[in-house]
Write a protein that holds these residues in place. Structure first.
Motif, PDB file in Angstrom:
ATOM      1  N   ALA A   1       0.244  34.220  -6.635  1.00 53.75           N
ATOM      2  CA  ALA A   1      -0.057  32.793  -6.655  1.00 53.75           C
ATOM      3  C   ALA A   1       1.190  31.994  -7.023  1.00 53.75           C
ATOM      4  CB  ALA A   1      -1.160  32.506  -7.653  1.00 53.75           C
ATOM      5  N   THR A   2       1.394  30.894  -6.307  1.00 50.81           N
ATOM      6  CA  THR A   2       2.481  29.962  -6.594  1.00 50.81           C
ATOM      7  C   THR A   2       1.899  28.558  -6.661  1.00 50.81           C
ATOM      8  OG1 THR A   2       3.004  29.630  -4.261  1.00 50.81           O
ATOM      9  CG2 THR A   2       4.220  31.375  -5.422  1.00 50.81           C
ATOM     10  N   SER A   3       2.696  27.623  -7.138  1.00 51.45           N
ATOM     11  CA  SER A   3       2.297  26.223  -7.155  1.00 51.45           C
ATOM     12  C   SER A   3       3.533  25.382  -6.885  1.00 51.45           C
ATOM     13  CB  SER A   3       1.693  25.863  -8.511  1.00 51.45           C
ATOM     14  OG  SER A   3       1.393  24.493  -8.546  1.00 51.45           O
ATOM     15  N   ILE A   4       3.482  24.586  -5.821  1.00 51.73           N
ATOM     16  CA  ILE A   4       4.560  23.671  -5.469  1.00 51.73           C
ATOM     17  C   ILE A   4       3.981  22.265  -5.550  1.00 51.73           C
ATOM     18  CG2 ILE A   4       6.216  22.978  -3.696  1.00 51.73           C
ATOM     19  CD1 ILE A   4       6.850  25.769  -4.460  1.00 51.73           C
ATOM     20  N   ASP A   5       4.593  21.405  -6.350  1.00 52.77           N
ATOM     21  CA  ASP A   5       4.096  20.037  -6.542  1.00 52.77           C
ATOM     22  C   ASP A   5       2.621  20.031  -6.948  1.00 52.77           C
ATOM     23  OD1 ASP A   5       6.595  18.921  -5.888  1.00 52.77           O
ATOM     24  OD2 ASP A   5       6.117  18.972  -3.752  1.00 52.77           O
ATOM     25  N   ASN A   6       2.255  20.942  -7.824  1.00 49.78           N
ATOM     26  CA  ASN A   6       0.884  21.082  -8.347  1.00 49.78           C
ATOM     27  C   ASN A   6      -0.142  21.429  -7.276  1.00 49.78           C
ATOM     28  OD1 ASN A   6       1.513  20.649 -11.079  1.00 49.78           O
ATOM     29  ND2 ASN A   6       1.592  18.451 -10.727  1.00 49.78           N
ATOM     30  N   ILE A   7       0.294  21.994  -6.170  1.00 55.03           N
ATOM     31  CA  ILE A   7      -0.615  22.461  -5.123  1.00 55.03           C
ATOM     32  C   ILE A   7      -0.574  23.986  -5.129  1.00 55.03           C
ATOM     33  CG2 ILE A   7      -1.126  22.465  -2.661  1.00 55.03           C
ATOM     34  CD1 ILE A   7       0.324  19.738  -2.516  1.00 55.03           C
ATOM     35  N   PRO A   8      -1.674  24.631  -5.549  1.00 57.27           N
ATOM     36  CA  PRO A   8      -1.683  26.095  -5.622  1.00 57.27           C
ATOM     37  C   PRO A   8      -1.721  26.732  -4.234  1.00 57.27           C
ATOM     38  CG  PRO A   8      -3.827  25.228  -6.186  1.00 57.27           C
ATOM     39  CD  PRO A   8      -2.931  24.049  -5.982  1.00 57.27           C
ATOM     40  N   ASN A   9      -1.129  27.904  -4.147  1.00 58.01           N
ATOM     41  CA  ASN A   9      -1.108  28.655  -2.904  1.00 58.01           C
ATOM     42  C   ASN A   9      -1.082  30.136  -3.244  1.00 58.01           C
ATOM     43  OD1 ASN A   9      -0.924  29.408  -0.251  1.00 58.01           O
ATOM     44  ND2 ASN A   9       0.947  28.261   0.163  1.00 58.01           N
ATOM     45  N   ILE A  10      -1.881  30.897  -2.531  1.00 56.88           N
ATOM     46  CA  ILE A  10      -1.878  32.347  -2.721  1.00 56.88           C
ATOM     47  C   ILE A  10      -1.254  32.984  -1.491  1.00 56.88           C
ATOM     48  CG2 ILE A  10      -3.291  34.417  -2.991  1.00 56.88           C
ATOM     49  CD1 ILE A  10      -5.260  32.718  -4.553  1.00 56.88           C
ATOM     50  N   ARG A  11      -0.264  33.820  -1.721  1.00 61.48           N
ATOM     51  CA  ARG A  11       0.451  34.501  -0.643  1.00 61.48           C
ATOM     52  C   ARG A  11       0.242  36.002  -0.788  1.00 61.48           C
ATOM     53  NH1 ARG A  11       3.223  30.959   2.838  1.00 61.48           N
ATOM     54  NH2 ARG A  11       3.559  29.044   1.703  1.00 61.48           N
ATOM     55  N   TYR A  12      -0.015  36.638   0.324  1.00 59.32           N
ATOM     56  CA  TYR A  12      -0.141  38.086   0.337  1.00 59.32           C
ATOM     57  C   TYR A  12       1.191  38.687   0.778  1.00 59.32           C
ATOM     58  CZ  TYR A  12      -5.075  37.359  -0.254  1.00 59.32           C
ATOM     59  OH  TYR A  12      -6.285  36.976  -0.762  1.00 59.32           O
ATOM     60  N   VAL A  13       1.670  39.642   0.023  1.00 57.46           N
ATOM     61  CA  VAL A  13       2.937  40.297   0.343  1.00 57.46           C
ATOM     62  C   VAL A  13       2.765  41.805   0.255  1.00 57.46           C
ATOM     63  CG1 VAL A  13       4.399  38.385  -0.418  1.00 57.46           C
ATOM     64  CG2 VAL A  13       3.773  40.132  -2.039  1.00 57.46           C
ATOM     65  N   SER A  14       3.579  42.497   0.996  1.00 60.03           N
ATOM     66  CA  SER A  14       3.601  43.959   0.931  1.00 60.03           C
ATOM     67  C   SER A  14       4.542  44.377  -0.186  1.00 60.03           C
ATOM     68  CB  SER A  14       4.085  44.539   2.254  1.00 60.03           C
ATOM     69  OG  SER A  14       3.210  44.189   3.281  1.00 60.03           O
ATOM     70  N   PHE A  15       4.226  45.499  -0.793  1.00 61.36           N
ATOM     71  CA  PHE A  15       5.107  45.995  -1.846  1.00 61.36           C
ATOM     72  C   PHE A  15       5.216  47.509  -1.772  1.00 61.36           C
ATOM     73  CE2 PHE A  15       0.967  46.432  -3.805  1.00 61.36           C
ATOM     74  CZ  PHE A  15       1.070  47.607  -4.538  1.00 61.36           C
ATOM     75  N   TYR A  16       6.233  48.002  -2.423  1.00 59.62           N
ATOM     76  CA  TYR A  16       6.441  49.441  -2.558  1.00 59.62           C
ATOM     77  C   TYR A  16       6.734  49.718  -4.027  1.00 59.62           C
ATOM     78  CZ  TYR A  16       8.830  53.916  -2.619  1.00 59.62           C
ATOM     79  OH  TYR A  16       9.198  55.195  -2.934  1.00 59.62           O
ATOM     80  N   TYR A  17       6.014  50.653  -4.604  1.00 61.32           N
ATOM     81  CA  TYR A  17       6.253  51.046  -5.991  1.00 61.32           C
ATOM     82  C   TYR A  17       7.001  52.369  -6.016  1.00 61.32           C
ATOM     83  CZ  TYR A  17       5.487  52.750 -10.703  1.00 61.32           C
ATOM     84  OH  TYR A  17       5.672  53.253 -11.962  1.00 61.32           O
ATOM     85  N   SER A  18       8.161  52.363  -6.647  1.00 66.32           N
ATOM     86  CA  SER A  18       8.963  53.566  -6.800  1.00 66.32           C
ATOM     87  C   SER A  18       8.687  54.168  -8.172  1.00 66.32           C
ATOM     88  CB  SER A  18      10.455  53.242  -6.655  1.00 66.32           C
ATOM     89  OG  SER A  18      11.230  54.363  -7.022  1.00 66.32           O
ATOM     90  N   GLU A  19       7.960  55.269  -8.175  1.00 67.27           N
ATOM     91  CA  GLU A  19       7.680  55.938  -9.454  1.00 67.27           C
ATOM     92  C   GLU A  19       8.963  56.448 -10.089  1.00 67.27           C
ATOM     93  OE1 GLU A  19       4.434  58.698  -9.758  1.00 67.27           O
ATOM     94  OE2 GLU A  19       3.492  57.815  -7.974  1.00 67.27           O
ATOM     95  N   LYS A  20       9.868  56.925  -9.260  1.00 68.21           N
ATOM     96  CA  LYS A  20      11.129  57.477  -9.771  1.00 68.21           C
ATOM     97  C   LYS A  20      11.927  56.421 -10.530  1.00 68.21           C
ATOM     98  CE  LYS A  20      15.347  59.750  -8.213  1.00 68.21           C
ATOM     99  NZ  LYS A  20      16.104  60.247  -7.068  1.00 68.21           N
TER     100      LYS A  20
END
Length: 50
Positions: A10-29
């Motif tokens: 979740a982000t907010s620009i000029d008090n307008i909330p927005n939810i963005r979906y992003v891909s991620f990779y978790y490196s256990e190492k």
């Protein structure tokens, strides 16, 4: 984290909330999370705004 590769941020620009979906990779190492998206995508531009 190993069962999924997408997350909502979740982000907010000029008090307008927005939810963005992003891909991620978790490196256990390295015990780090890497987020993947295109450099000039609208969400990347929003994330870089202060």
């Amino acid at each position: 984290m190993n069962d999924n590769s997408d997350i909502a941020i979740a982000t907010s620009i000029d008090n307008i909330p927005n939810i963005r979906y992003v891909s991620f990779y978790y490196s256990e190492k390295e015990n780090k999370v890497y987020f993947m998206t295109f450099k000039n995508s609208p969400k990347t531009v929003d994330f870089s705004k202060k």
